[in-house]
Design a protein around this motif. Structure first.
Motif, short mmCIF file in Angstrom:
data_model
loop_
_atom_site.label_atom_id
_atom_site.label_comp_id
_atom_site.label_asym_id
_atom_site.label_seq_id
_atom_site.Cartn_x
_atom_site.Cartn_y
_atom_site.Cartn_z
N GLY A 38 -4.79 1.70 -13.10
CA GLY A 38 -5.98 2.14 -12.38
C GLY A 38 -6.29 1.27 -11.17
O GLY A 38 -7.40 1.34 -10.63
N LEU A 39 -5.33 0.44 -10.72
CA LEU A 39 -5.57 -0.43 -9.58
C LEU A 39 -4.73 -0.06 -8.36
O LEU A 39 -4.97 -0.57 -7.27
CB LEU A 39 -5.27 -1.89 -9.95
CG LEU A 39 -6.24 -2.54 -10.94
CD1 LEU A 39 -5.78 -3.96 -11.27
CD2 LEU A 39 -7.65 -2.56 -10.38
N GLY A 40 -3.74 0.81 -8.53
CA GLY A 40 -2.84 1.12 -7.43
C GLY A 40 -3.54 1.67 -6.20
O GLY A 40 -3.38 1.15 -5.09
N ALA B 96 0.83 -1.20 0.00
CA ALA B 96 0.00 0.00 0.00
C ALA B 96 0.87 1.26 0.00
O ALA B 96 0.61 2.22 -0.74
CB ALA B 96 -0.94 0.00 1.21
N ALA B 97 1.92 1.27 0.82
CA ALA B 97 2.81 2.43 0.87
C ALA B 97 3.54 2.61 -0.46
O ALA B 97 3.67 3.73 -0.96
CB ALA B 97 3.81 2.27 2.02
N ASP B 98 4.02 1.51 -1.03
CA ASP B 98 4.68 1.60 -2.33
C ASP B 98 3.73 2.16 -3.38
O ASP B 98 4.12 2.98 -4.23
CB ASP B 98 5.17 0.22 -2.77
CG ASP B 98 6.49 -0.18 -2.12
OD1 ASP B 98 7.24 0.72 -1.72
OD2 ASP B 98 6.76 -1.39 -2.03
N THR C 1 4.25 5.27 -5.82
CA THR C 1 4.22 5.00 -7.27
C THR C 1 3.18 5.87 -7.95
O THR C 1 3.35 6.29 -9.10
CB THR C 1 3.94 3.52 -7.53
OG1 THR C 1 4.97 2.72 -6.94
CG2 THR C 1 3.89 3.23 -9.03
N ASN C 2 2.09 6.15 -7.24
CA ASN C 2 1.06 7.00 -7.81
C ASN C 2 1.60 8.39 -8.13
O ASN C 2 1.23 9.00 -9.14
CB ASN C 2 -0.11 7.12 -6.82
CG ASN C 2 -1.31 7.81 -7.42
OD1 ASN C 2 -1.94 7.31 -8.34
ND2 ASN C 2 -1.64 8.99 -6.90
N VAL C 3 2.50 8.89 -7.29
CA VAL C 3 3.13 10.18 -7.55
C VAL C 3 4.00 10.09 -8.80
O VAL C 3 3.94 10.95 -9.70
CB VAL C 3 3.96 10.64 -6.35
CG1 VAL C 3 4.70 11.93 -6.67
CG2 VAL C 3 3.08 10.83 -5.12
#
Length: 240
Positions: A195-197, A130-132, A136-138
């Motif tokens: 779209g799943l992150g 979750a933290a990764d 990664t979203n950024v």
């Protein structure tokens, strides 16, 4: 009636999930097939052409592998929401995630303020994922030069993890959907993701008795906040 309504809603969500998954897999599969057919038809006569086709096949296979792994992870969280219950040093987990992000993406600035001693009961692998995903979203949805700020602390038995950036952000009307599965807001990056992150982030939070929330960052950008229950402190007679 409540049971029937809930079952119908669950079935509709499953149908929508499979339809979205099929749509996401269609493009990489089509690319794999097209490149393989070019080779079989003898259209790739030069070594550089073959190398380029193999490169595209590898990229699409990697993309599909990541997508399938994320889908399986979400399916398992849906079917078996209970997770491993073990003490997790969340401070150490977050520090490790930030360190990896700095190495993998030096084009962005990663500013972290993580309080020591953040502990909780849960599944360390899921919490790390979750933290990764938050970091990664950024990387995926902001341009080079963006500054990401990671803050984590505890108050009144709740651990708050806050990841914000000064990128272009998400239109206000789309923010409520950023945790939807397969949903992708417009992004300047050439890697829009699956779209799943953030969907996994939300599922992991709920699994651990917490929640995920998104809001605009100031003056611009996106802020994603993860709240999780902290581990109960030891009784006074055991703490010493």
């Amino acid at each position: 009636e409540d049971f029937i309504t809930e079952r119908e809603a669950s079935q509709e969500a499953a149908r929508r999930f499979f339809a979205d998954a099929s749509h996401e897999l269609r493009t990489p599969l089509a690319s794999l097939r097209a490149n393989a057919e070019l080779y079989q038809q003898g259209a790739l006569t030069e070594r550089p052409q073959v190398d380029e086709a193999m490169r595209r096949i590898t990229l699409e296979a990697t993309r599909m592998s990541g997508l399938v792994d994320d889908m399986l992870r979400l399916a398992r969280l849906d079917q078996h929401p209970a997770q491993e219950e073990e003490p997790v040093d969340l401070s150490e987990v977050l520090q490790g995630c930030v360190a990896r992000a700095r190495v993998a993406d030096p084009q962005r600035t990663w500013s972290a303020t993580i309080d020591p001693g953040l502990t909780m009961e849960g599944d360390e692998e899921l919490l790390r994922r979750a933290a990764d995903n938050l970091l990664t979203n950024v990387t995926t949805h902001t341009p080079p030069g963006t500054t990401a700020t990671i803050m984590a602390g505890e108050r009144d038995g709740t651990i708050t993890i806050d990841v914000s950036d000064d990128g272009p952000g998400v239109p206000s009307g789309q923010i409520p959907r950023v945790f939807d599965r397969f949903y992708r807001a417009a992004a300047p990056s050439a890697r829009p993701g699956s779209g799943l992150g953030l969907a996994i982030v939300a599922a992991v939070a709920v699994t651990h008795g917490g929640a995920a929330d998104a809001s605009p960052a100031q003056p611009h950008g996106l802020r994603v906040t993860l709240t999780l229950p902290a581990a109960a402190p030891l009784p006074a007679d055991l703490a010493g």
